[in-house]
Design an enzyme around this catalytic site. Structure first.
Site, mmCIF file in Angstrom:
data_model
loop_
_atom_site.group_PDB
_atom_site.id
_atom_site.type_symbol
_atom_site.label_atom_id
_atom_site.label_comp_id
_atom_site.label_asym_id
_atom_site.label_seq_id
_atom_site.Cartn_x
_atom_site.Cartn_y
_atom_site.Cartn_z
ATOM 1 N N GLU A 227 0.859 -1.179 0.000
ATOM 2 C CA GLU A 227 0.000 0.000 0.000
ATOM 3 C C GLU A 227 0.895 1.229 0.000
ATOM 4 O O GLU A 227 2.119 1.120 0.139
ATOM 5 C CB GLU A 227 -0.947 -0.020 1.204
ATOM 6 C CG GLU A 227 -0.260 -0.159 2.531
ATOM 7 C CD GLU A 227 -1.234 -0.496 3.666
ATOM 8 O OE1 GLU A 227 -1.092 0.086 4.730
ATOM 9 O OE2 GLU A 227 -2.130 -1.339 3.477
ATOM 10 N N HIS B 24 -3.058 2.635 8.648
ATOM 11 C CA HIS B 24 -1.742 2.051 8.478
ATOM 12 C C HIS B 24 -0.693 3.107 8.217
ATOM 13 O O HIS B 24 0.110 3.430 9.062
ATOM 14 C CB HIS B 24 -1.716 1.099 7.279
ATOM 15 C CG HIS B 24 -2.345 -0.234 7.562
ATOM 16 N ND1 HIS B 24 -2.537 -1.166 6.594
ATOM 17 C CD2 HIS B 24 -2.812 -0.786 8.698
ATOM 18 C CE1 HIS B 24 -3.109 -2.240 7.111
ATOM 19 N NE2 HIS B 24 -3.289 -2.030 8.395
#
Lengths: 398, 292
Positions: free
Chosen positions: B209, B248
């Site tokens: 990501e 995150h």
């Protein structure tokens, strides 16, 4: 967590970073009193909002007027400008077109600027260390400097075992072209900044600009601090500096329920378990021609109540014209999600299309609860199918 | 074969008496994982789940000779627990804890350098070699023994890849959660090296990501090694807004913190197949294996 400039400067000052004298003011009277106490002959009246670009920003209704940071030369001018600025809405590059209302001002003594430099501290993910970053281009946004003239950025990694050493400071000072006793002042300044960063669990400290005055002193003309939310439990005094007025009300409400919600500009609300899957869901909605209204991670152990709360937070955004619920995984029980969704949809008497994709533990029970609810819920088999269905439903409804 | 853990791996649980730790240790034992002990300061000398409990990791290490430790300790005490495990020279430390202060992780990382330990996580689902060994919080069900190596920053997206590779009868050699935290243990490049060297692994899935530079490091390794084993990647966060932390990652697109688009480009350039939806991972892998 973010704090205001005046709060950052107070904290940095406590650790020995040289900052100008200043007083926060919530009213015009307080601004005037502050100006008298500081004594002049030059004052700076600074809007306190959680966004950068304040100096170049303009107030709504006075777009041809002056910016959010003003240098003035009399107590009368402090009063007049404070009167104009307090309660007005400041629009900067970082606030978006809606701007932010100025509720606090910082009245500061003016200073004589010879040079403007850039300094910051942050955790560099690539090296897993705290990194000192400096540039001769003070006053410019570091992202712009990085894009246009990356060679003007100097970085120094700090080994956490030995911490900040004076030579780290000298390295930066010489690279910035400081000379004579400025070098020693810069070392002291940087050492104090590092101490503030590590002692308070900051995630970023930025001084932009740090100025060299005509007399050769080194001062933080602006100051910004961000803090690691995960470490706030050990700094209740820092947590107290939180200004809830500066935060999006829905995001604030979500954080109180341990929901990770970020408002975006689109019209398709999303509720997902897991940060990675939530980002993927947003990407796929975009890929299918839709526009996500939010990022929302309900987490791994969500209860029926939390799911219902999440649902209401999504719907508190007036732009939302459809909702996609995407749950996948083993930790999350699909029947719990389904019950929460049904309860919330009933309570708010849902008016927009809802697509639900469930997979994981008790998935059949979850699907049964949705089907038997009598609510117009569209079921989807996988993420691609779900995104396609909600984008189509929203287009048809409008 | 597999990477890092197999049926012979001896495991202790730090924080073994906790609710989640107990549940996950029970699940591990039920599936045949070799749990040999636990640590809980103040409970030394007792037994829990029929394994001995020790006051310190050093005592547990001496008595049970573990290969790995599962750290199930609250965020305030997680750095302490990891450093205790590093000093006890436990070869593999798996930390599932979320919300650890980042400066604590900076200290843990510094301590790991030159040590005898390897860290997985934190903020990770853990590591599993299906049918042999599981250390973490992942569900058992969609996993099946097989030949695809998975490394992922996100748990839910890893489970999606596991589900797809199971349905396509490819199965998994090992699935590793490198964790969603900005400062973490092993990264994609190290997982990639291990999977490339593992005979059982026929293809590798990387699920990344935006933020950090793990994907770029993996891309650089791929470019240098030019492996025959296919690599399929998915990167989340292409449309995430700049400057916001999404559970995150940091999302500042400069200075060691890269955009999803840049990562996709780097991986494609290095010869990986990058899919634009996580639902396509399994099929892309099957096609890549057919082409061999």
């Amino acid at each position: 967590m973010n704090i205001h400039e005046y709060q950052a400067k107070t904290l940095l000052g406590k650790f020995g970073v040289a900052v100008p004298r200043g007083v926060v003011a919530y009213t015009v009277k307080e601004a005037e009193d502050a100006a008298k106490d500081l004594g002049g002959p030059v004052w700076v009246v600074k809007s306190q909002i959680h966004a950068g670009g304040r100096g170049a920003g303009r107030f709504k209704g006075d777009e041809a007027g002056k910016g959010g940071v003003r240098v003035v030369k009399s107590v009368d001018e402090v009063r007049e400008n404070a009167d104009e600025m307090l309660g007005a809405v400041l629009v900067t590059k970082q606030t978006g077109p809606q701007g932010k209302e100025v509720k606090r001002l910082y009245i500061e003594e003016g200073c004589d600027i010879a040079r403007e430099l850039y300094l910051s501290l942050l955790v560099d993910r690539a090296t897993s260390r705290i990194t000192l970053m400096a540039s001769t281009e003070g006053g410019m946004e570091i992202e712009e400097v990085a894009a246009e003239t990356p060679e003007k950025i100097i970085t120094v990694d700090i080994d956490p075992a030995s911490g900040f050493m004076p030579y780290h400071g000298r390295q930066i000072a010489f690279a910035l072209g400081l000379e004579g006793k400025q070098v020693g002042s810069a070392v002291k300044f940087l050492s104090a900044m590092y101490k503030a960063f590590t002692s308070l669990d900051a995630s970023m400290v930025e001084v932009n600009p740090m100025v060299v005055t005509g007399a050769g002193e080194i001062i933080a003309l602006d100051g910004k601090m961000n803090f690691d939310d995960n470490a706030l439990y050990r700094h209740p005094d820092v947590a107290d500096l939180r200004d809830e007025d500066e935060e999006d009300p829905a995001e604030l409400e979500a954080s109180k329920h341990e929901l990770n919600y970020i408002k975006l500009d689109g019209n398709i609300g999303c509720m997902v378990n897991g940060a990675g899957l939530a980002m993927a869901t947003m990407d796929i909605i975009k890929l299918r021609g839709g526009d996500p209204a939010n990022f929302l991670d309900v987490g791994g152990g969500a209860t029926k109540e939390r799911v219902a709360k999440a649902f209401k937070i999504i719907l508190s955004d007036a732009n939302v014209e459809g909702i996609l619920v995407n749950i996948f995984g083993g930790i999350m029980r699909c029947d719990v999600i389904a019950e929460g969704v049904v309860a919330a949809a009933r309570e708010v008497s849902l008016q927009v299309p809802l697509v639900v994709r469930l997979e994981g533990t008790n998935v059949d029970l979850g699907k049964k609860i949705l089907a038997e609810s009598g609510l117009p819920i569209l079921s989807a088999d996988d993420l691609g199918d779900a995104a396609e269905k909600i984008v189509k439903a929203v287009k048809e409804a409008s | 074969m597999s990477i890092l853990v197999d049926r012979n791996t001896r495991i202790i649980f730090q924080g073994i008496t906790g609710k989640t730790a107990t549940r996950m240790a029970e699940r591990a034992i039920a599936g045949g994982t070799n749990v040999v002990g636990g640590v809980r300061p103040g409970r030394g000398g007792t037994r829990h789940l029929n394994v001995p409990v020790f006051d310190t990791v050093a005592q547990a290490a001496e008595a049970t000779a573990p290969d790995a430790t599962a750290v199930f300790v609250p965020p305030q005490h997680a750095a302490d627990a990891m450093i205790e495990a590093i000093e006890a020279e436990i070869p593999l430390i798996v930390c599932v804890t979320e919300r650890i202060p980042v400066l604590d992780m900076v200290r843990v990382k510094a301590k790991l350098a030159g040590s005898k330990s390897r860290l997985i996580g934190p903020n990770s689902y853990g590591i599993i070699t299906p049918g042999e060994c599981r250390i973490g919080v992942m569900p058992d069900r969609p996993h099946s023994p097989g030949k695809i190596g998975i490394a992922s920053r996100s748990a839910t997206l890893a489970y999606a890849a596991v589900d797809q590779t199971t349905r396509l009868e490819l199965g998994q050699s090992t699935s590793v959660g490198i964790g969603g935290d900005p400062v973490h243990g092993i990264g994609f490049a190290e997982c990639l090296e291990l999977f490339l060297a593992d005979e059982m692994t026929a293809g590798i899935v990387l699920i990344g990501e935006l933020g950090g530079s793990d994907e770029e490091e993996a891309a650089a390794l791929l470019k240098a090694e030019k492996p025959k084993k296919p690599v399929v990647a998915y990167i989340a966060g292409v449309h995430a807004p700049a400057g916001r932390r999404m559970g995150h990652s940091g999302t500042i697109d400069f200075f060691g913190d890269r955009s999803a688009a840049g990562k996709i480009e780097a991986l494609r350039d290095a010869g990986a197949t990058v899919v634009d939806s996580p639902t396509l991972i399994g099929h892309a892998m099957r096609q890549a294996l057919w082409r061999l």
